[in-house]
Design a protein around this motif. Structure first.
Motif, short mmCIF file in Angstrom:
data_model
loop_
_atom_site.label_atom_id
_atom_site.label_comp_id
_atom_site.label_asym_id
_atom_site.label_seq_id
_atom_site.Cartn_x
_atom_site.Cartn_y
_atom_site.Cartn_z
N VAL A 60 0.82 -1.22 0.00
CA VAL A 60 0.00 0.00 0.00
C VAL A 60 0.85 1.27 0.00
O VAL A 60 0.35 2.35 -0.26
CB VAL A 60 -1.01 0.02 1.18
N VAL A 61 2.13 1.12 0.28
CA VAL A 61 3.03 2.28 0.27
C VAL A 61 3.51 2.54 -1.16
O VAL A 61 3.33 3.63 -1.69
CB VAL A 61 4.22 2.08 1.23
N LEU A 78 3.89 -6.65 6.81
CA LEU A 78 2.73 -7.41 6.33
C LEU A 78 3.14 -8.81 5.86
O LEU A 78 2.39 -9.77 6.06
CB LEU A 78 2.01 -6.65 5.21
N VAL A 100 -7.88 -7.52 3.96
CA VAL A 100 -8.93 -6.67 3.38
C VAL A 100 -9.67 -5.90 4.48
O VAL A 100 -9.99 -4.73 4.31
CB VAL A 100 -9.90 -7.51 2.51
N GLU A 101 -9.91 -6.56 5.62
CA GLU A 101 -10.60 -5.88 6.73
C GLU A 101 -9.83 -4.64 7.17
O GLU A 101 -10.40 -3.66 7.63
CB GLU A 101 -10.70 -6.82 7.93
N ARG A 102 -8.51 -4.68 7.07
CA ARG A 102 -7.69 -3.57 7.54
C ARG A 102 -7.32 -2.57 6.45
O ARG A 102 -7.23 -1.37 6.70
CB ARG A 102 -6.41 -4.11 8.20
N TYR A 103 -7.07 -3.08 5.24
CA TYR A 103 -6.59 -2.19 4.17
C TYR A 103 -7.57 -2.05 3.00
O TYR A 103 -7.27 -1.35 2.04
CB TYR A 103 -5.22 -2.68 3.68
N GLY A 104 -8.70 -2.75 3.06
CA GLY A 104 -9.68 -2.65 1.98
C GLY A 104 -9.33 -3.56 0.81
O GLY A 104 -8.25 -4.15 0.76
N PHE A 106 -8.43 -2.79 -1.95
CA PHE A 106 -7.30 -2.24 -2.69
C PHE A 106 -6.03 -3.07 -2.51
O PHE A 106 -5.18 -3.12 -3.39
CB PHE A 106 -7.06 -0.80 -2.19
#
Lengths: 149, 176
Positions: A60-61, A78, A100-104, A106
């Protein structure tokens, strides 16, 4: 003179070969120790699942890289989390759901089909359909013009 | 007239592409936790022997939870604004110290002041992952009902405080 030159090139070739071997050994050593030291698994199947999950999830970064490829500290965290969850016998679906629960959605390179991603998934099919309809209508129009003329 | 539909479609697609390329902020992702309760956590508190937990954030007013570290330059740049929020705006501010030591934080507070009511020490970053953070500083706005209502990525400055955060806090405080 020719002999000296030949000797010189032979020495060069030997040095080049030695360097090549050294690099090859180092590369092999680096790849094996990387896999062995950081994320050791008792079963190769778990190691394979770890590799697949790491490649299927996005950093995600640095968003165009997978967790496996990224050198970002968060990606390392992660990867560590995925590793721990695999050791806790979590299934791939459970691990993906955790992320997904934490970062969606995406975080997944292949997002699931839901109301948010509906347009994303259906757009190519809809686009092709629209093009076909337009082409069909235009062809039908030309056909009827030919008939009337 | 016949060509109007494909032309409209093309223009629409180009406009969408233009917007996505130049106007969306790819790094400002909405949190997956918006509308949800604060994830359960319990961390060693910097300020007391008790644990700092999710229950501490459930109050009858909006609270802010800031993720930061002493090694983070942007957090240092944000610090003056956090002090202002604490002293002038009186919004309860809590923090989670991300991948850092309590000693570093105490030294830092001794030098620059402590704007937080409580700080939890997340030495390994596990709680940060539970919140879905992807960098420091990040600040979560937590409603009086204990739900996450907004995530601010990056530094809080006077501009985004005045335009986004403070109006949001006032709105949720009014709702109760």
């Amino acid at each position: 003179m020719i002999l000296q030159c030949f000797k010189f090139s032979s020495v060069c070739a030997n040095i080049a070969l030695a360097i090549l071997l050294l690099l090859l050994t180092n590369t092999l050593h680096a790849t094996t120790t990387h896999a062995d030291d950081l994320y050791p698994f008792a079963h190769p199947e778990l190691a394979q699942r770890f590799a697949t999950l790491s490649y299927e999830t996005r950093c995600v970064v640095c968003q165009n890289q997978s967790l496996a490829e990224s050198t970002a500290p968060l990606a390392a965290d992660l990867r560590g989390k995925i590793y721990l969850l695999l050791l806790q016998n979590k299934s791939d679906a459970e691990i993906k759901s955790y992320l997904v629960e934490r970062y969606g959605d995406f975080i997944l390179f292949k997002p699931p089909l839901n109301k948010v991603t509906f347009a994303l998934w259906t757009f190519p099919i809809m686009g092709i359909l629209v093009i076909f309809i337009l082409l069909w209508r235009s062809a039908a129009g030309e056909g009827s013009m030919l008939l009337t003329s | 007239m016949k060509n109007l539909l494909p032309v409209t479609l093309l223009v629409g697609l180009l406009a969408l592409l233009w917007y996505e390329l130049f106007y969306t902020k790819a790094h400002e992702l909405p949190s997956a936790l918006i509308g949800q309760s604060v994830p359960n956590f319990s961390l060693p508190s910097l300020d007391s022997n008790a644990q700092f937990s999710a229950q501490d954030l459930q109050q009858n007013q909006v609270v802010l939870l800031n993720f930061w570290a002493t090694w983070c330059d942007a957090c240092a740049a944000e610090h003056a604004m956090l002090m202002k929020i604490h002293t002038q705006y009186h919004v309860p501010l809590y923090s989670i110290l991300y991948k850092d030591s309590g000693k570093n934080a105490r030294d830092y507070f001794a030098q620059y002041g402590n704007p937080y009511l409580n700080t939890g020490i997340d030495s390994h970053g596990n709680t940060a992952i539970d919140f879905g953070i992807y960098g420091t500083p990040e600040t979560y706005v937590i409603s009086p009902a204990g739900k996450i209502v907004y995530r601010h990525v990056g530094m809080i400055d006077q501009t985004n405080w005045d335009k986004v955060l403070y109006p949001l806090i006032l709105r949720y405080n009014k709702r109760g």
